[in-house]
Scaffold this motif. Structure first.
Motif, PDB file in Angstrom:
ATOM      1  N   HIS A 273      11.480 -46.038  48.204  1.00 44.66           N
ATOM      2  CA  HIS A 273      11.340 -47.436  48.627  1.00 44.66           C
ATOM      3  C   HIS A 273      11.856 -47.618  50.048  1.00 44.66           C
ATOM      4  O   HIS A 273      11.303 -48.396  50.832  1.00 44.66           O
ATOM      5  N   VAL A 274      12.925 -46.902  50.391  1.00 44.45           N
ATOM      6  CA  VAL A 274      13.422 -46.937  51.765  1.00 44.45           C
ATOM      7  C   VAL A 274      12.368 -46.364  52.715  1.00 44.45           C
ATOM      8  O   VAL A 274      12.097 -46.924  53.781  1.00 44.45           O
ATOM      9  N   THR A 275      11.760 -45.239  52.321  1.00 40.69           N
ATOM     10  CA  THR A 275      10.728 -44.629  53.156  1.00 40.69           C
ATOM     11  C   THR A 275       9.560 -45.582  53.388  1.00 40.69           C
ATOM     12  O   THR A 275       9.064 -45.723  54.515  1.00 40.69           O
ATOM     13  N   HIS A 276       9.115 -46.251  52.343  1.00 41.61           N
ATOM     14  CA  HIS A 276       8.005 -47.200  52.492  1.00 41.61           C
ATOM     15  C   HIS A 276       8.406 -48.379  53.375  1.00 41.61           C
ATOM     16  O   HIS A 276       7.586 -48.889  54.155  1.00 41.61           O
ATOM     17  N   ASP A 277       9.652 -48.840  53.248  1.00 39.23           N
ATOM     18  CA  ASP A 277      10.121 -49.935  54.105  1.00 39.23           C
ATOM     19  C   ASP A 277      10.061 -49.529  55.575  1.00 39.23           C
ATOM     20  O   ASP A 277       9.640 -50.316  56.433  1.00 39.23           O
ATOM     21  N   ILE A 278      10.475 -48.294  55.864  1.00 38.10           N
ATOM     22  CA  ILE A 278      10.450 -47.804  57.249  1.00 38.10           C
ATOM     23  C   ILE A 278       9.012 -47.700  57.744  1.00 38.10           C
ATOM     24  O   ILE A 278       8.692 -48.103  58.876  1.00 38.10           O
ATOM     25  N   ALA A 279       8.131 -47.144  56.893  1.00 39.06           N
ATOM     26  CA  ALA A 279       6.725 -46.992  57.289  1.00 39.06           C
ATOM     27  C   ALA A 279       6.092 -48.341  57.609  1.00 39.06           C
ATOM     28  O   ALA A 279       5.375 -48.476  58.617  1.00 39.06           O
ATOM     29  N   ARG A 280       6.373 -49.330  56.797  1.00 34.43           N
ATOM     30  CA  ARG A 280       5.802 -50.661  57.048  1.00 34.43           C
ATOM     31  C   ARG A 280       6.459 -51.339  58.243  1.00 34.43           C
ATOM     32  O   ARG A 280       5.799 -51.961  59.072  1.00 34.43           O
ATOM     33  N   GLY A 281       7.788 -51.236  58.294  1.00 33.57           N
ATOM     34  CA  GLY A 281       8.506 -51.939  59.352  1.00 33.57           C
ATOM     35  C   GLY A 281       8.245 -51.386  60.738  1.00 33.57           C
ATOM     36  O   GLY A 281       8.253 -52.139  61.730  1.00 33.57           O
ATOM     37  N   LEU A 282       7.994 -50.079  60.846  1.00 35.55           N
ATOM     38  CA  LEU A 282       7.778 -49.451  62.149  1.00 35.55           C
ATOM     39  C   LEU A 282       6.334 -49.037  62.367  1.00 35.55           C
ATOM     40  O   LEU A 282       6.020 -48.412  63.390  1.00 35.55           O
ATOM     41  N   SER A 283       5.448 -49.352  61.424  1.00 35.86           N
ATOM     42  CA  SER A 283       4.020 -48.999  61.520  1.00 35.86           C
ATOM     43  C   SER A 283       3.836 -47.517  61.798  1.00 35.86           C
ATOM     44  O   SER A 283       3.094 -47.099  62.700  1.00 35.86           O
ATOM     45  N   THR A 284       4.504 -46.709  61.010  1.00 34.07           N
ATOM     46  CA  THR A 284       4.431 -45.264  61.179  1.00 34.07           C
ATOM     47  C   THR A 284       3.978 -44.609  59.882  1.00 34.07           C
ATOM     48  O   THR A 284       4.188 -45.178  58.796  1.00 34.07           O
ATOM     49  N   PRO A 285       3.330 -43.448  59.927  1.00 34.75           N
ATOM     50  CA  PRO A 285       2.904 -42.781  58.686  1.00 34.75           C
ATOM     51  C   PRO A 285       4.102 -42.451  57.793  1.00 34.75           C
ATOM     52  O   PRO A 285       5.228 -42.268  58.266  1.00 34.75           O
ATOM     53  N   LEU A 286       3.822 -42.315  56.500  1.00 37.68           N
ATOM     54  CA  LEU A 286       4.899 -42.055  55.543  1.00 37.68           C
ATOM     55  C   LEU A 286       5.641 -40.763  55.856  1.00 37.68           C
ATOM     56  O   LEU A 286       6.870 -40.696  55.720  1.00 37.68           O
ATOM     57  N   ALA A 287       4.921 -39.730  56.276  1.00 36.52           N
ATOM     58  CA  ALA A 287       5.584 -38.467  56.576  1.00 36.52           C
ATOM     59  C   ALA A 287       6.584 -38.634  57.712  1.00 36.52           C
ATOM     60  O   ALA A 287       7.692 -38.081  57.687  1.00 36.52           O
ATOM     61  N   HIS A 288       6.206 -39.400  58.723  1.00 35.21           N
ATOM     62  CA  HIS A 288       7.121 -39.635  59.839  1.00 35.21           C
ATOM     63  C   HIS A 288       8.263 -40.561  59.421  1.00 35.21           C
ATOM     64  O   HIS A 288       9.393 -40.414  59.904  1.00 35.21           O
ATOM     65  N   ALA A 289       7.964 -41.493  58.533  1.00 36.29           N
ATOM     66  CA  ALA A 289       9.025 -42.383  58.050  1.00 36.29           C
ATOM     67  C   ALA A 289      10.090 -41.589  57.306  1.00 36.29           C
ATOM     68  O   ALA A 289      11.295 -41.835  57.468  1.00 36.29           O
TER      69      ALA A 289
END
Length: 447
Positions: A273-289
């Motif tokens: 859930h933290v990873t998905h929050d980062i991906a959405r918040g920074l508009s970055t792919p999940l792997a990079h998040a």
């Protein structure tokens, strides 16, 4: 798998190993609740454990010695698993097969069954009481046997399956908290049983996924129970401690007191859930998040965060063609609220159960998601307890790379498997300390 389930249904409860950890019935009717523990496995025998998580599936194969000795291990990215439950049998089965095959290749042994964890699909455990009439006479071993058998036979709702059934105290009439009622007199003898149940569908799906990998479930163990077996010291289990196993899709909670698990629960929030929050918040792919979380993530802010800039690849852009730079403080502001929510949910579950009062001020954080910088400090602040990070203990042959908190559950499953409590049809002991030491001694001598 029917014959395995039959064995397990007689293996009840105890501390971990199951106090009850019974094995699922596979594709047929659900297995019955576990019963009494069985004898310790002989030295030199092979045991296997499979940790089915939301982000990874891990298999340990070990030889029984004074402590389990790792012979082989395998890991695979978990596919077909969400929130600790199976959502795609074929994908999950393939991931399990890959992890098991790698472990078998390293160990030089093939396995056909394993002890498996359950990190989702179960709800808050509860303590229930059952009584028998003893007619004012002196209580003896037959009465103990009868009341314990009645306790182990307790069921939950039709759509629930008992995973663990653990005796946590006796009573005579209105007197509670009795450690050993034998030799005492009264009208009624009662036992309080700690019951952990899971949805039958969840258990069957776990069993079916293992079946896709040509394996049988020797026993099911809820994740916080296994984690506690691996990373707690004896004094913590006796005096009271809360284990918080922070996984990818769920955060599971276990409270130990008097040497045994007295409460188990799970909240549907984890590291992914933290990873998905980062991906959405920074508009970055999940792997990079995930990479940003691992390299720069923190649950607490510092004065330097505003000045430290992080390169963030953008979704949909060609590699390195469009990279934005953001201050680390922005990343921390995304991560911290999710971890705060997680620990607040844990606190509310402990408060609602009443187990927080007996858990004391000690908390052990384990699981892969607890390794984030500042997680320990944030947990201590929100829970108002002393917190340490728990790692696998009492396991030989663990390489340095797998000695971290992410492997606590898998190591605990080995400890559970070692005692073989869910497999032998004849009880050997119910527990090792407290009231269970006395009951266990009686079981060894009389059953």
């Amino acid at each position: 798998m029917k014959h395995i389930a039959a064995k397990h249904r007689r293996a009840p409860a105890l501390d971990g190993v199951t106090s009850g950890g019974k094995a699922p019935n596979g594709d047929t009717a659900p297995a019955r609740p576990a019963s009494r523990p069985g004898p310790v496995r002989p030295r030199g025998s092979i045991v296997a454990a499979i940790d089915i998580g939301t982000t990874k599936i891990c298999c340990f194969i070990a030889r029984v010695e004074n402590e389990p000795r790792i012979l082989g291990l395998g890991q695979q990215i978990a596919r077909g698993v969400r929130g600790g439950t199976i959502i795609d049998l074929e994908a999950a089965g393939a991931s399990i097969s890959g992890a098991v095959h790698a472990a078998e290749q390293m160990a030089g042994h093939q396995i056909d069954r394993a002890v498996v964890n359950l990190s989702g699909g179960y709800r808050a455990s509860r303590i229930v009481k059952t009584e028998i009439a003893v007619g004012r006479r002196e209580i003896g071993d037959p009465d103990m046997r009868q009341v314990l058998e009645r306790g182990y036979a307790m069921r939950d709702a039709p759509d629930r399956q008992v995973i663990h059934s653990i005796p946590v105290g006796f009573s005579i009439d209105d007197s509670r908290g009795i450690l050993d009622p034998r030799g005492m007199a009264g009208e009624r003898l009662g036992v309080d049983m700690h019951i952990v149940t899971a949805a039958i569908a969840t258990v069957r799906n776990h069993t079916a996924a293992l079946g896709r990998a040509h394996l049988e479930a020797e026993a099911l163990v809820v994740s916080p129970y296994a984690a506690g077996l691996a990373c707690l010291v004896e004094d913590e289990r006796d005096l009271g401690v809360t284990v918080i196993d922070m996984g990818g899709g769920t955060t599971t909670i276990g409270v130990f007191f008097g040497g045994n698990l007295i409460f188990a629960d799970a909240v549907p929030v984890g590291g992914m859930h933290v990873t998905h929050d980062i991906a959405r918040g920074l508009s970055t792919p999940l792997a990079h998040a995930e990479r940003l979380k691992a390299l720069f993530g923190s649950a607490v802010s510092s004065t330097l965060d505003e000045r430290e800039m992080i390169a963030v690849p953008q979704i949909g852009e060609e590699e390195n063609s469009q990279v934005s730079h953001v201050p680390k403080s922005l990343l921390v502001s995304i991560i911290a609220p999710r971890l705060e929510e997680t620990f607040e949910l844990v606190r509310s579950r402990l408060d609602a159960s009443g187990s927080d009062r007996v858990a004391g001020r000690r908390v052990v954080l384990t699981g892969g998601a607890c390794q984030m910088h500042g997680a320990r400090e944030l947990a201590g602040l929100i829970l108002d307890k002393q917190v340490r990070i728990g790692r696998p203990m009492r396991v030989k042959g663990l390489a340095e790379a797998i000695q971290g908190p992410a492997f606590s559950t898998a190591a605990g499953l080995l400890h559970f498997a070692l005692s073989e409590r869910a497999e032998s049809p004849r009880p050997a002991r119910i527990a090792q300390r407290g009231i269970f030491a006395r009951v266990g001694h009686w079981m060894r001598e009389n059953l």
